[in-house]
Write a protein that holds these residues in place. Structure first.
Motif: not given
Length: 264
Positions: A57-76
């Protein structure tokens, strides 16, 4: 991310309880995403189910997965290159037996609670935009939020973008929206058999089964909308990384490079 202390602050009676490392909790969250099991079954002596729920719940509120997804897209995009000139958008309905903020009556499952996932992918099927809604929502109204999510993840898109859509988007509102965004659209016509006008949207239709390979998305039991978005972006991140590894094997060489196309 904020700095985490090794021990919990303000322990009662002077006792010290060591904080469970984030990596251990993240490994349990990945197991929950892959298998779709309850947190009680995934808990271990080093990480309880209450800790998994609280940290999730804490990580979901912070939006961590959205940031990680954006980083993965930048690397790709840096290593392989995203094909943003041809974007495909489509929706997929899955089960949500516990209901929740993102659930609705499913028109394909006898009115049971379901979840609709609207996904935008590039020309090769890399997920670049995700939106969660109730299963009773039509695909057409979700086109705008899905494209906005893709723009939020990727930034400004190229000027010559062609959006491939199925017959569910064959209406004036979808065409007006694409015209306002400066995009062109290849929309399947209603009443015409699908094999004749299959188009290029098969990439997003292939990405949906990849996403449904994760048990938490096939049968989502989460009621919190932020948690649902967390798992959606985490699954999209894993799909992006798998495509990155698979397409990098024919372009780059490194120690431990997979010898087969099947990734575990």
């Amino acid at each position: 991310m904020p700095t985490r202390l090794e021990f919990a602050a303000g322990p009662p009676l002077g006792c010290h309880r060591r904080r469970i490392p984030d990596r251990i909790v993240f490994e349990h969250l990945v197991l929950a995403l892959v298998h779709g099991s309850g947190y009680e079954r995934l808990s271990s002596p080093g990480c309880s189910d209450r800790t998994i729920r609280r940290r999730l719940k804490e990580r979901a509120t912070q939006g961590i997965s959205e940031v990680v997804h954006a980083i993965a897209l930048q690397v790709y995009d840096r290593m392989i290159g995203l094909e943003l000139s041809g974007i495909s958008v489509d929706g997929c309905i899955t089960k949500a037996p516990c209901g929740g903020e993102c659930a609705g009556r499913s028109p394909v499952d006898r009115g049971k609670q379901g979840l609709k996932r609207s996904l935008a992918s590039d020309g090769s099927g890399v997920p670049i935009g995700l939106v969660a809604a109730g299963a009773n929502r039509h695909d057409s109204p979700l086109l705008g939020p899905t494209l906005e999510a893709a723009i939020g993840q990727m930034g400004p898109l190229p000027e010559d973008v062609n959006v491939n859509l199925d017959r569910g988007y064959d209406n004036n509102k979808s065409r007006t929206l694409l015209r306002e965004l400066g995009f062109t659209g290849e929309i399947a016509r209603k009443g015409v058999p699908a094999p004749i006008q299959a188009g290029k949207r098969w990439t997003v239709e292939r990405t949906h089964p990849w996403m449904n390979g994760y048990g938490k998305l096939r049968r989502c039991t989460e009621r919190n909308g932020a948690v649902v978005e967390f798992y959606l972006h985490l699954a999209a991140t894993l799909v992006t990384l798998r495509m990155l590894i698979r397409r990098s094997t024919s372009r780059y060489r490194w120690d431990g490079r997979p010898a087969t196309r099947r990734l575990k």
